[in-house]
Scaffold this active site. Structure first.
Site, PDB file in Angstrom:
ATOM      1  N   PRO A  83       0.892  -1.091   0.136  1.00 57.90           N
ATOM      2  CA  PRO A  83      -0.047  -0.075  -0.156  1.00 57.90           C
ATOM      3  C   PRO A  83       0.793   1.170   0.122  1.00 57.90           C
ATOM      4  CG  PRO A  83      -0.529  -1.422   1.955  1.00 57.90           C
ATOM      5  CD  PRO A  83       0.693  -1.965   1.086  1.00 57.90           C
ATOM      6  N   GLU A 133       2.123  -7.971   8.396  1.00 57.30           N
ATOM      7  CA  GLU A 133       2.317  -6.431   8.966  1.00 57.30           C
ATOM      8  C   GLU A 133       3.177  -5.684   7.804  1.00 57.30           C
ATOM      9  OE1 GLU A 133       0.709  -4.067  11.012  1.00 57.30           O
ATOM     10  OE2 GLU A 133      -0.688  -5.587  10.672  1.00 57.30           O
ATOM     11  N   ARG A 164      -2.716  -7.557 -21.250  1.00 58.21           N
ATOM     12  CA  ARG A 164      -3.305  -7.238 -22.325  1.00 58.21           C
ATOM     13  C   ARG A 164      -2.577  -6.221 -23.354  1.00 58.21           C
ATOM     14  NH1 ARG A 164      -5.919  -3.000 -21.759  1.00 58.21           N
ATOM     15  NH2 ARG A 164      -7.862  -3.496 -22.845  1.00 58.21           N
ATOM     16  N   ASP A 199      -8.969   2.254 -25.201  1.00 59.24           N
ATOM     17  CA  ASP A 199      -9.340   2.309 -24.016  1.00 59.24           C
ATOM     18  C   ASP A 199      -9.312   3.463 -23.097  1.00 59.24           C
ATOM     19  OD1 ASP A 199      -8.992  -0.465 -24.070  1.00 59.24           O
ATOM     20  OD2 ASP A 199      -7.054  -0.596 -23.334  1.00 59.24           O
TER      21      ASP A 199
HETATM   22  N1  ADE Z   1      -1.140  -5.080  -0.294  1.00 54.06           N
HETATM   23  C1  ADE Z   1      -2.192  -4.863   0.552  1.00 54.06           C
HETATM   24  N2  ADE Z   1      -2.656  -3.781   0.115  1.00 54.06           N
HETATM   25  C2  ADE Z   1      -2.118  -3.521  -0.953  1.00 54.06           C
HETATM   26  C3  ADE Z   1      -2.467  -2.328  -2.028  1.00 54.06           C
HETATM   27  N3  ADE Z   1      -3.514  -1.573  -1.854  1.00 54.06           N
HETATM   28  N4  ADE Z   1      -1.729  -2.306  -3.275  1.00 54.06           N
HETATM   29  C4  ADE Z   1      -0.924  -3.225  -3.290  1.00 54.06           C
HETATM   30  N5  ADE Z   1      -0.402  -4.364  -2.520  1.00 54.06           N
HETATM   31  C5  ADE Z   1      -0.929  -4.196  -1.460  1.00 54.06           C
END
Ligand code: ADE
Length: 254
Positions: free
Chosen positions: A90, A117, A155, A170
Site C-alpha cells: 500500500p 504487517e 493485455r 481504452d
Molecule cells: N497489499 C495490501 N494492500 C495493497 C494495495 N492496496 N496495493 C498493493 N499491494 C497491497
C-alpha cells in the site's frame, strides 16, 4: 515476456492465469507465468518466513532471507540480468495505465506478494526496483494487487488482444475516459441509441465520440483533463461544458 510471482499462496493465481485473455496469451507464447512459493526457500527449520519486529509492536514482518533467495533462484534460472522486481504494497506508487505501458515493454517482471504487517526494510532498499500500490485501501496481501497489474500488462503485449478487444482506444490510454457505446437493438423499451450513431456519417460519429469522451471525462474525472493536450476546438467545448455545468446533452445539442 516472462512473469514470475513470489507468493505464499500460489493457488490464488490459478484461476486468473487459466482464464480468458491471460490463458490465451500464454497459449500463444506471448507470456510465460511462473509461480514460486518463497516458503520453499526458507532455511529456517520450521520453514518460517516471518518474525517479530525489532523494537516490538504488533504483527509479524516478512524476513529477508527467503525472498532474497527466491529472487536469486529465479534470476539464475532465467539468466535474467535486469528484471524489474516489483513489491506489491500500500505504500508504493499508485498504479496507472502509464505504468502498465512502461512495464509492458520489459522482458522480465518479478512480483513479490507479501502478507502480515510488512516487509523487512532491506527488501525495499536492496532488492526491489519498484513498489506498487493499486489504490488507497489495504488488502490482506499483495496477490490480488499483483493479479491486477499482471492482467493490465498482459493485455498490452503485442497480439495478446484480438481485433475485437483492441487496446488503443481504452479509457486512460488516450488520457480520456471512453465514450458511451451501444449495440442492437436501436430502440430497447423506448430507450434509444443516439441518432448520429445510426447515421453512417463517420466524420460526425467521430466528432460525437470525441465530444462524448470529453464530456464523460469532465463529469467523472476532471483531473484527467488537466494533463490532456486539448486542441483549440476541444477547449471551446470544455468551456461550454463548464458554463453549462456538464449539462450539454449529446449528441444533438453539441
Ligand atoms: N497489499 C495490501 N494492500 C495493497 C494495495 N492496496 N496495493 C498493493 N499491494 C497491497
Amino acid at each position: 515476456m516472462r512473469i514470475d510471482v513470489l507468493t505464499l499462496f500460489p493457488e490464488m493465481f490459478h484461476g486468473v492465469f487459466q482464464s480468458s485473455i491471460l490463458k490465451k496469451a500464454q497459449e500463444k507464447q506471448i507470456v510465460d507465468y511462473h509461480l514460486t512459493n518463497f516458503r520453499d526457500y526458507s532455511t529456517n527449520k520450521h520453514q518460517n518466513v516471518d518474525d517479530y519486529p525489532y523494537g516490538g509492536g504488533a504483527g509479524m514482518v516478512l524476513t529477508p532471507q527467503p525472498i532474497f533467495d527466491a529472487v536469486d533462484a529465479v534470476k539464475k534460472e532465467t539468466r535474467s540480468t535486469k528484471p524489474r522486481i516489483i513489491l506489491m504494497c500500500p505504500q508504493g506508487e499508485t498504479y496507472t495505465q502509464q505504468k502498465a505501458e512502461q512495464l509492458s515493454k520489459e522482458e522480465h517482471l518479478i512480483f513479490i506478494c507479501g502478507h502480515y504487517e510488512g516487509y523487512d526494510e532491506r527488501i525495499r532498499e536492496h532488492l526491489v526496483t519498484d513498489e506498487i500500490s493499486i489504490g488507497d485501501y489495504v488488502l490482506t496481501g499483495g496477490e490480488l494487487a499483483a493479479m491486477v497489474v499482471i492482467d493490465s500488462v498482459t493485455r498490452l503485449l503485442k497480439d495478446a488482444l484480438g481485433n475485437e478487444e483492441s487496446a488503443p482506444c481504452d479509457s486512460f490510454s488516450s488520457g480520456l475516459l471512453e465514450y458511451p457505446q451501444y449495440t442492437r437493438p436501436a430502440n430497447f423499451h423506448d430507450m434509444k441509441v443516439p441518432d448520429v450513431l445510426l447515421s453512417g456519417n463517420h466524420q460526425k460519429i467521430e466528432e460525437w465520440r470525441k465530444k462524448a469522451s470529453l464530456k464523460r471525462t469532465y463529469e467523472r474525472r476532471p483531473d484527467l483533463l488537466e494533463n490532456y493536450p486539448l486542441t483549440e476546438e476541444e477547449k471551446e467545448w470544455v468551456k461550454k461544458l463548464k458554463k453549462n455545468r456538464g449539462n450539454l446533452a449529446y449528441p444533438d445539442k453539441i
